[in-house]
Design a protein around this motif. Structure first.
Motif, PDB file in Angstrom:
ATOM      1  N   LEU A 265      61.546 -48.750 -40.344  1.00  0.00           N
ATOM      2  CA  LEU A 265      60.913 -47.642 -39.629  1.00  0.00           C
ATOM      3  C   LEU A 265      61.122 -47.775 -38.126  1.00  0.00           C
ATOM      4  O   LEU A 265      61.441 -46.788 -37.445  1.00  0.00           O
ATOM      5  N   SER A 266      60.974 -48.979 -37.589  1.00  0.00           N
ATOM      6  CA  SER A 266      61.163 -49.182 -36.154  1.00  0.00           C
ATOM      7  C   SER A 266      62.602 -48.883 -35.755  1.00  0.00           C
ATOM      8  O   SER A 266      62.856 -48.278 -34.706  1.00  0.00           O
ATOM      9  N   LEU A 267      63.557 -49.280 -36.594  1.00  0.00           N
ATOM     10  CA  LEU A 267      64.960 -49.003 -36.301  1.00  0.00           C
ATOM     11  C   LEU A 267      65.264 -47.509 -36.372  1.00  0.00           C
ATOM     12  O   LEU A 267      66.052 -46.979 -35.588  1.00  0.00           O
ATOM     13  N   GLU A 268      64.609 -46.822 -37.311  1.00  0.00           N
ATOM     14  CA  GLU A 268      64.797 -45.375 -37.431  1.00  0.00           C
ATOM     15  C   GLU A 268      64.290 -44.659 -36.185  1.00  0.00           C
ATOM     16  O   GLU A 268      64.920 -43.722 -35.689  1.00  0.00           O
ATOM     17  N   ILE A 269      63.146 -45.108 -35.674  1.00  0.00           N
ATOM     18  CA  ILE A 269      62.582 -44.507 -34.459  1.00  0.00           C
ATOM     19  C   ILE A 269      63.536 -44.710 -33.289  1.00  0.00           C
ATOM     20  O   ILE A 269      63.850 -43.778 -32.532  1.00  0.00           O
ATOM     21  N   MET A 270      64.018 -45.950 -33.109  1.00  0.00           N
ATOM     22  CA  MET A 270      64.928 -46.239 -31.999  1.00  0.00           C
ATOM     23  C   MET A 270      66.226 -45.449 -32.119  1.00  0.00           C
ATOM     24  O   MET A 270      66.748 -44.930 -31.141  1.00  0.00           O
ATOM     25  N   SER A 271      66.744 -45.364 -33.334  1.00  0.00           N
ATOM     26  CA  SER A 271      67.986 -44.625 -33.557  1.00  0.00           C
ATOM     27  C   SER A 271      67.811 -43.148 -33.244  1.00  0.00           C
ATOM     28  O   SER A 271      68.682 -42.514 -32.645  1.00  0.00           O
ATOM     29  N   GLU A 272      66.670 -42.587 -33.614  1.00  0.00           N
ATOM     30  CA  GLU A 272      66.403 -41.166 -33.405  1.00  0.00           C
ATOM     31  C   GLU A 272      66.345 -40.825 -31.917  1.00  0.00           C
ATOM     32  O   GLU A 272      66.904 -39.817 -31.471  1.00  0.00           O
ATOM     33  N   TYR A 273      65.679 -41.687 -31.122  1.00  0.00           N
ATOM     34  CA  TYR A 273      65.461 -41.352 -29.720  1.00  0.00           C
ATOM     35  C   TYR A 273      66.563 -41.858 -28.798  1.00  0.00           C
ATOM     36  O   TYR A 273      66.785 -41.292 -27.723  1.00  0.00           O
ATOM     37  N   THR A 274      67.248 -42.936 -29.180  1.00  0.00           N
ATOM     38  CA  THR A 274      68.313 -43.459 -28.324  1.00  0.00           C
ATOM     39  C   THR A 274      69.677 -42.932 -28.723  1.00  0.00           C
ATOM     40  O   THR A 274      70.635 -43.063 -27.967  1.00  0.00           O
ATOM     41  N   LYS A 275      69.774 -42.375 -29.939  1.00  0.00           N
ATOM     42  CA  LYS A 275      71.048 -41.901 -30.493  1.00  0.00           C
ATOM     43  C   LYS A 275      72.025 -43.055 -30.745  1.00  0.00           C
ATOM     44  O   LYS A 275      73.211 -42.830 -30.951  1.00  0.00           O
ATOM     45  N   MET A 276      71.515 -44.291 -30.717  1.00  0.00           N
ATOM     46  CA  MET A 276      72.354 -45.438 -31.032  1.00  0.00           C
ATOM     47  C   MET A 276      72.509 -45.541 -32.547  1.00  0.00           C
ATOM     48  O   MET A 276      71.573 -45.263 -33.292  1.00  0.00           O
ATOM     49  N   ASP A 277      73.699 -45.901 -32.994  1.00  0.00           N
ATOM     50  CA  ASP A 277      73.979 -46.019 -34.417  1.00  0.00           C
ATOM     51  C   ASP A 277      72.986 -46.979 -35.068  1.00  0.00           C
ATOM     52  O   ASP A 277      72.768 -48.089 -34.590  1.00  0.00           O
ATOM     53  N   ALA A 278      72.367 -46.537 -36.167  1.00  0.00           N
ATOM     54  CA  ALA A 278      71.364 -47.342 -36.859  1.00  0.00           C
ATOM     55  C   ALA A 278      71.939 -48.673 -37.319  1.00  0.00           C
ATOM     56  O   ALA A 278      71.231 -49.689 -37.358  1.00  0.00           O
ATOM     57  N   ARG A 279      73.226 -48.683 -37.671  1.00  0.00           N
ATOM     58  CA  ARG A 279      73.850 -49.930 -38.124  1.00  0.00           C
ATOM     59  C   ARG A 279      73.942 -50.942 -36.991  1.00  0.00           C
ATOM     60  O   ARG A 279      73.781 -52.147 -37.203  1.00  0.00           O
ATOM     61  N   ILE A 280      74.200 -50.455 -35.780  1.00  0.00           N
ATOM     62  CA  ILE A 280      74.256 -51.350 -34.622  1.00  0.00           C
ATOM     63  C   ILE A 280      72.877 -51.914 -34.328  1.00  0.00           C
ATOM     64  O   ILE A 280      72.714 -53.113 -34.076  1.00  0.00           O
ATOM     65  N   LEU A 281      71.873 -51.050 -34.370  1.00  0.00           N
ATOM     66  CA  LEU A 281      70.507 -51.518 -34.146  1.00  0.00           C
ATOM     67  C   LEU A 281      70.102 -52.545 -35.195  1.00  0.00           C
ATOM     68  O   LEU A 281      69.488 -53.564 -34.879  1.00  0.00           O
ATOM     69  N   ALA A 282      70.449 -52.280 -36.439  1.00  0.00           N
ATOM     70  CA  ALA A 282      70.104 -53.209 -37.509  1.00  0.00           C
ATOM     71  C   ALA A 282      70.756 -54.563 -37.267  1.00  0.00           C
ATOM     72  O   ALA A 282      70.138 -55.615 -37.476  1.00  0.00           O
ATOM     73  N   HIS A 283      71.993 -54.563 -36.771  1.00  0.00           N
ATOM     74  CA  HIS A 283      72.691 -55.814 -36.476  1.00  0.00           C
ATOM     75  C   HIS A 283      71.996 -56.557 -35.342  1.00  0.00           C
ATOM     76  O   HIS A 283      71.864 -57.784 -35.378  1.00  0.00           O
ATOM     77  N   LEU A 284      71.537 -55.809 -34.329  1.00  0.00           N
ATOM     78  CA  LEU A 284      70.868 -56.435 -33.193  1.00  0.00           C
ATOM     79  C   LEU A 284      69.603 -57.174 -33.613  1.00  0.00           C
ATOM     80  O   LEU A 284      69.299 -58.256 -33.113  1.00  0.00           O
ATOM     81  N   PHE A 285      68.864 -56.575 -34.547  1.00  0.00           N
ATOM     82  CA  PHE A 285      67.586 -57.146 -34.926  1.00  0.00           C
ATOM     83  C   PHE A 285      67.639 -58.003 -36.183  1.00  0.00           C
ATOM     84  O   PHE A 285      66.706 -58.755 -36.458  1.00  0.00           O
ATOM     85  N   ALA A 286      68.730 -57.907 -36.956  1.00  0.00           N
ATOM     86  CA  ALA A 286      68.794 -58.641 -38.222  1.00  0.00           C
ATOM     87  C   ALA A 286      68.717 -60.148 -38.013  1.00  0.00           C
ATOM     88  O   ALA A 286      68.192 -60.874 -38.851  1.00  0.00           O
ATOM     89  N   GLY A 287      69.259 -60.627 -36.901  1.00  0.00           N
ATOM     90  CA  GLY A 287      69.268 -62.066 -36.660  1.00  0.00           C
ATOM     91  C   GLY A 287      67.987 -62.590 -36.039  1.00  0.00           C
ATOM     92  O   GLY A 287      67.839 -63.803 -35.837  1.00  0.00           O
ATOM     93  N   GLU A 288      67.063 -61.694 -35.709  1.00  0.00           N
ATOM     94  CA  GLU A 288      65.807 -62.114 -35.104  1.00  0.00           C
ATOM     95  C   GLU A 288      64.869 -62.659 -36.172  1.00  0.00           C
ATOM     96  O   GLU A 288      64.505 -61.950 -37.105  1.00  0.00           O
ATOM     97  N   GLU A 289      64.488 -63.920 -36.029  1.00  0.00           N
ATOM     98  CA  GLU A 289      63.604 -64.548 -36.992  1.00  0.00           C
ATOM     99  C   GLU A 289      62.497 -65.284 -36.259  1.00  0.00           C
ATOM    100  O   GLU A 289      62.563 -65.518 -35.053  1.00  0.00           O
ATOM    101  N   GLY A 290      61.476 -65.671 -37.016  1.00  0.00           N
ATOM    102  CA  GLY A 290      60.374 -66.418 -36.428  1.00  0.00           C
ATOM    103  C   GLY A 290      59.370 -65.508 -35.758  1.00  0.00           C
ATOM    104  O   GLY A 290      59.470 -64.282 -35.810  1.00  0.00           O
ATOM    105  N   TYR A 291      58.381 -66.131 -35.133  1.00  0.00           N
ATOM    106  CA  TYR A 291      57.353 -65.368 -34.425  1.00  0.00           C
ATOM    107  C   TYR A 291      58.014 -64.545 -33.328  1.00  0.00           C
ATOM    108  O   TYR A 291      58.825 -65.056 -32.556  1.00  0.00           O
ATOM    109  N   ALA A 292      57.680 -63.280 -33.245  1.00  0.00           N
ATOM    110  CA  ALA A 292      58.317 -62.385 -32.275  1.00  0.00           C
ATOM    111  C   ALA A 292      57.871 -62.719 -30.855  1.00  0.00           C
ATOM    112  O   ALA A 292      56.678 -62.682 -30.539  1.00  0.00           O
ATOM    113  N   THR A 293      58.812 -63.072 -29.996  1.00  0.00           N
ATOM    114  CA  THR A 293      58.531 -63.390 -28.599  1.00  0.00           C
ATOM    115  C   THR A 293      59.572 -62.715 -27.715  1.00  0.00           C
ATOM    116  O   THR A 293      60.647 -62.328 -28.187  1.00  0.00           O
TER     117      THR A 293
END
Length: 207
Positions: A41-69
């Motif tokens: 859902l967060s990626l869909e929101i970002m993709s909708e408003y930034t017009k950035m490809d959802a696949r690129i956004l998913a790649h950016l965040f897919a490697g993020e693990e652990g407590y969010a900082t």
């Protein structure tokens, strides 16, 4: 919340943070599924408003693990004859202080030295921390929450030389700055660096 940051971006980053932390600690398979839905859902929101490809956004965040900082961005600040060292980024053709994301197993000063050498060709020694700035308060809206560390360094050797990510290296006067890569650094930040270097008695700016 920073008033210059759109509410949708603030909400999307909050959802992303909740999802990332939840995926780290959740044990139940159904809870994990729900957190994955939140991330989507967060990626869909970002993709909708930034017009950035959802696949690129998913790649950016897919490697993020652990407590969010927040992520950490290190910028080296080098002055010579009252001019500041900037490099032109190949990615967007605009100029920035040499620097980049913090690397594991390296200290902030080690990263500043490495980035300046790789992006400008100069060898430097770190002198002092000038500022720690929150990108939510000082930069254009971005998907990531970032703390930016600005470290004053002094040239000890080397020569101007472009790097793998940079296409030019130059020193600029405060009143003659080029078009800046604003997600990396803004005109206000560069001018703050000039001011801090003119007044070495000032304590680091933390905001």
């Amino acid at each position: 919340m920073n008033e210059t940051q759109p509410k949708w971006l603030h909400w999307a980053k909050q959802i992303q943070g909740i999802a990332q932390t939840g995926l780290t600690y959740a044990k139940d398979v159904y809870d994990k599924e729900r957190y994955e839905q939140l991330r989507a859902l967060s990626l869909e929101i970002m993709s909708e408003y930034t017009k950035m490809d959802a696949r690129i956004l998913a790649h950016l965040f897919a490697g993020e693990e652990g407590y969010a900082t927040p992520k950490v961005d290190i910028r080296g600040v080098v002055l010579k004859d009252n001019r500041i060292l900037l490099v032109r980024e190949k990615e967007d053709g605009e100029w920035s202080l040499p620097g980049g994301w913090a690397d594991l197993l390296l200290s902030p000063t080690e990263i500043a030295v490495k980035e300046i050498r790789e992006e400008s060709g100069f060898e430097v020694k770190p002198l002092r921390l000038l500022a720690v700035l929150d990108n939510q308060k000082h930069n254009p809206p971005a998907p990531y929450h970032v703390y930016k560390l600005f470290i004053h360094c002094e040239i000890t050797g080397g020569q101007a030389q472009e790097g793998l990510e940079t296409s030019a290296v130059r020193f600029f006067a405060e009143d003659d700055l080029p078009r800046l890569s604003r997600n990396r650094n803004t005109e206000e930040q560069i001018k703050l660096m000039f001011d801090l270097l003119r007044h070495p008695e000032r304590v680091p700016v933390i905001d």
